[in-house]
Design a protein around this motif. Structure first.
Motif, short mmCIF file in Angstrom:
data_model
loop_
_atom_site.label_atom_id
_atom_site.label_comp_id
_atom_site.label_asym_id
_atom_site.label_seq_id
_atom_site.Cartn_x
_atom_site.Cartn_y
_atom_site.Cartn_z
N ARG A 1 -13.18 6.25 7.53
CA ARG A 1 -13.44 7.39 6.65
C ARG A 1 -12.16 7.80 5.90
NH1 ARG A 1 -18.55 8.98 8.14
NH2 ARG A 1 -19.10 8.85 10.36
N ILE A 2 -11.06 7.81 6.61
CA ILE A 2 -9.78 8.16 5.97
C ILE A 2 -9.42 7.11 4.93
CG2 ILE A 2 -7.31 8.43 6.34
CD1 ILE A 2 -8.92 10.81 7.27
N ARG A 3 -9.62 5.84 5.28
CA ARG A 3 -9.32 4.77 4.32
C ARG A 3 -10.17 4.91 3.06
NH1 ARG A 3 -11.29 -1.46 4.89
NH2 ARG A 3 -10.72 -2.09 2.80
N ARG A 4 -11.45 5.20 3.24
CA ARG A 4 -12.33 5.38 2.07
C ARG A 4 -11.89 6.59 1.26
NH1 ARG A 4 -14.64 3.48 -2.11
NH2 ARG A 4 -16.63 4.43 -2.69
N ALA A 5 -11.49 7.66 1.93
CA ALA A 5 -11.02 8.86 1.23
C ALA A 5 -9.78 8.54 0.40
CB ALA A 5 -10.72 9.97 2.24
N ASP B 1 -12.97 12.90 -8.29
CA ASP B 1 -13.86 13.71 -7.46
C ASP B 1 -13.08 14.77 -6.69
OD1 ASP B 1 -15.82 12.03 -8.36
OD2 ASP B 1 -16.08 10.96 -6.46
N SER B 2 -13.71 15.90 -6.48
CA SER B 2 -13.08 16.98 -5.71
C SER B 2 -12.95 16.57 -4.26
CB SER B 2 -13.91 18.25 -5.82
OG SER B 2 -15.15 18.08 -5.14
N VAL B 3 -12.08 17.28 -3.54
CA VAL B 3 -11.92 17.01 -2.11
C VAL B 3 -13.23 17.25 -1.37
CG1 VAL B 3 -10.73 17.76 0.00
CG2 VAL B 3 -9.44 17.46 -2.12
N GLU B 4 -13.98 18.26 -1.79
CA GLU B 4 -15.28 18.54 -1.18
C GLU B 4 -16.24 17.37 -1.37
OE1 GLU B 4 -16.25 20.98 0.71
OE2 GLU B 4 -14.46 22.24 0.60
N ALA B 5 -16.27 16.83 -2.59
CA ALA B 5 -17.16 15.70 -2.87
C ALA B 5 -16.74 14.46 -2.08
CB ALA B 5 -17.17 15.39 -4.37
N ILE B 6 -15.45 14.24 -1.96
CA ILE B 6 -14.95 13.09 -1.19
C ILE B 6 -15.25 13.27 0.30
CG2 ILE B 6 -12.85 11.87 -0.46
CD1 ILE B 6 -11.77 12.32 -3.28
N ALA B 7 -15.17 14.51 0.76
CA ALA B 7 -15.52 14.78 2.16
C ALA B 7 -16.97 14.41 2.44
CB ALA B 7 -15.26 16.25 2.49
N ARG C 1 0.83 -1.21 0.00
CA ARG C 1 0.00 0.00 0.00
C ARG C 1 0.87 1.26 0.00
NH1 ARG C 1 -5.27 0.79 1.17
NH2 ARG C 1 -5.47 -1.36 1.87
N LEU C 2 1.93 1.26 0.79
CA LEU C 2 2.82 2.41 0.81
C LEU C 2 3.48 2.64 -0.55
CD1 LEU C 2 4.68 2.01 4.24
CD2 LEU C 2 2.83 3.61 3.68
N ASP C 3 3.83 1.56 -1.23
CA ASP C 3 4.57 1.67 -2.48
C ASP C 3 3.67 1.90 -3.69
OD1 ASP C 3 6.87 1.14 -1.02
OD2 ASP C 3 6.86 -1.01 -1.49
N HIS C 4 2.47 1.30 -3.69
CA HIS C 4 1.64 1.30 -4.90
C HIS C 4 0.23 1.86 -4.68
CE1 HIS C 4 4.54 -0.93 -7.34
NE2 HIS C 4 4.74 -1.71 -6.29
N GLY C 5 -0.15 2.14 -3.44
CA GLY C 5 -1.48 2.67 -3.18
C GLY C 5 -2.48 1.61 -2.77
N SER C 6 -3.63 2.07 -2.28
CA SER C 6 -4.59 1.14 -1.69
C SER C 6 -5.29 0.28 -2.74
CB SER C 6 -5.63 1.91 -0.87
OG SER C 6 -6.40 2.76 -1.70
N ALA C 7 -5.51 0.80 -3.96
CA ALA C 7 -6.19 0.00 -4.98
C ALA C 7 -5.37 -1.24 -5.32
CB ALA C 7 -6.44 0.84 -6.23
N VAL C 8 -4.06 -1.08 -5.46
CA VAL C 8 -3.21 -2.21 -5.79
C VAL C 8 -3.12 -3.17 -4.61
CG1 VAL C 8 -0.86 -2.91 -6.41
CG2 VAL C 8 -1.89 -0.91 -7.49
N ALA C 9 -2.94 -2.62 -3.40
CA ALA C 9 -2.86 -3.49 -2.22
C ALA C 9 -4.15 -4.27 -2.04
CB ALA C 9 -2.57 -2.66 -0.97
#
Length: 322
Positions: free
Chosen positions: A260-264, A273-279, A168-176
Motif C-alpha cells: 500500500r505504501i509503495r502504491r501510494a 490526486d489528493s492525499v485523501e483520494a490516494i488513501a 529510487r532514492l535519487d529519482h523516485g519510483s517511476a524512474v526506478a
C-alpha cells in the motif's frame, strides 16, 4: 550531475561489476533530469572473471564521488588491496554514499565502515563476515540493508535490487520502475529511507503464494484481511502466515502495508490526486491513516515526498515519458 564511482580491482566478480555499469550507465528512455556520471576507478587494467576492464580514473577519484559502488570480492579469505580499502574509507569520510554488492561487504568491513552497523552479504559468506569482523551486526536473512550512507546487499540478483533502490532514492519510483522494465527485472519494493530492508517474493510458479500476491496487489483499494488472503489461497490463516514468513520474511498484514505504501508513492509521484483520494485508492481508508503509516515507513510526510519526486519525469509503460 551525481557521480557514481565503481571500484575496479583484480579479484572482483564480473556480474556485480556489470550490474553497476548497466543500472547507472544508461538512463531510461524519456529521462529529462540529468542522469548519473558513471566512472570506473582503479590502479590499471584488471581481470574481472574472464573479462578485462580498463578504469577511467585512479582510486584517488573516489573521495570526490557522490556514490561509491564496491562490487563483489572473489577471495573473501584474502585481505583486499590496501589502496582500495583506504580509498573507500576516504570516500566515506568525504561524504560519499558507499554501497557494497554481495561480498564487497568484506571491503567495507576492512575499511571499518560496517563497525556497529547492520549489514548483509551473500548467505554463504555471512558467517565468515561475522567471524572476521565481530563488530559488524550481520543479518543473513535479508536481500540488502540501507543504513543511510552505507549500504550492503546479498548476492547476485540482490545486487540489482540494491542498485535499483539507489535509483529510487535519487529519482523516485517511476524512474526506478522504468529502469527495471528496461532490464526486465521486478521493480523495487518501497520502504523507509532511514533503514530499508526488502524481502524476497516467490519466484516459482508453483509456490503456494505465486497467484495470491499478484491478486492482492490488484486489490489494494479493498480492505483485505488475513482471512481474505487465506480464503483466496485455500489455506488456514496459520498456514498462510507460515508461507508468508518463509517467502517474504514478514507477516501478511505487514506485506500488505508495504504494498500500500509503495502504491501510494507511485500515485504521489505520477498523479495530482489528493492525499485523501490516494488513501482510498490504496486501501488506507483516510488521509490521516495514510500520513501516519507513510511518515513512519518512508520517513517523510506524503506532501513532502510528492514535492521531492514530482520534478522527475512521468514515464509510460515502456519507459517513455507521458
Amino acid at each position: 550531475m551525481h557521480t557514481v564511482a565503481v571500484t575496479v580491482a583484480d579479484g572482483m566478480l564480473h556480474f556485480e561489476l556489470a550490474v553497476a555499469f548497466e543500472v547507472f550507465g544508461t538512463p531510461p528512455t524519456g529521462m529529462a533530469d540529468p542522469w548519473y556520471r558513471l566512472v570506473g576507478c582503479g590502479t590499471g587494467a584488471v581481470r574481472a572473471g574472464r573479462f578485462r576492464l580498463e578504469p577511467d580514473h585512479g582510486f584517488d577519484r573516489l573521495p570526490s564521488a557522490d556514490t561509491v559502488i564496491v562490487p563483489a570480492w572473489a577471495d573473501i579469505d584474502a585481505d583486499p588491496p590496501r589502496d582500495l580499502v583506504a580509498a573507500v574509507r576516504a570516500a566515506h569520510r568525504a561524504g560519499a554514499r558507499v554501497a557494497a554488492l554481495c561480498t564487497g561487504a568484506f571491503v567495507l568491513a576492512a575499511a571499518g565502515l560496517l563497525d556497529g552497523r547492520r549489514a548483509t552479504t551473500h548467505w554463504a559468506h555471512t558467517e565468515a563476515l561475522a567471524t572476521r569482523f565481530p563488530r559488524v551486526e550481520v543479518d543473513p536473512d535479508v536481500l540488502y540493508v540501507d543504513d543511510g550512507s552505507v549500504l550492503t546487499s546479498a548476492g547476485k540478483a540482490a545486487a540489482m535490487d540494491l542498485c535499483l533502490h539507489l535509483v529510487r532514492l535519487d529519482h523516485g519510483s517511476a524512474v526506478a520502475n522504468a529502469v527495471a522494465r528496461r532490464l526486465v527485472v521486478p521493480p523495487h519494493r518501497a520502504g523507509g529511507q532511514a533503514q530499508f530492508v526488502t524481502s524476497p517474493v516467490p519466484a516459482r510458479d508453483d509456490h503456494p503464494l505465486a497467484e495470491l500476491l499478484p491478486w492482492a496487489i490488484e486489490r489494494l483499494d479493498h480492505p483485505l484481511t488475513v482471512a481474505d488472503l487465506a480464503r483466496r489461497a485455500a489455506m488456514s490463516p496459520r498456514n498462510l502466515g507460515r508461507h508468508f514468513r518463509s517467502a517474504t520474511g514478514t507477516t501478511p498484514l505487514q506485506w500488505l502495508l508495504t504494498q500500500r505504501i509503495r502504491r501510494a508513492q507511485e500515485l504521489l509521484e505520477t498523479t495530482g490526486d489528493s492525499v485523501e483520494a490516494i488513501a482510498a485508492a490504496t486501501g488506507m481508508g483516510t488521509g490521516t491513516t495514510l500520513r501516519r503509516h507513510f511518515n513512519r515507513t518512508v520517513g517523510v510526510p506524503p506532501d513532502a515526498y510528492r514535492r521531492t519526486f514530482r520534478t522527475a519525469p512521468t514515464l509510460g509503460p515502456l519507459g517513455g515519458e507521458r
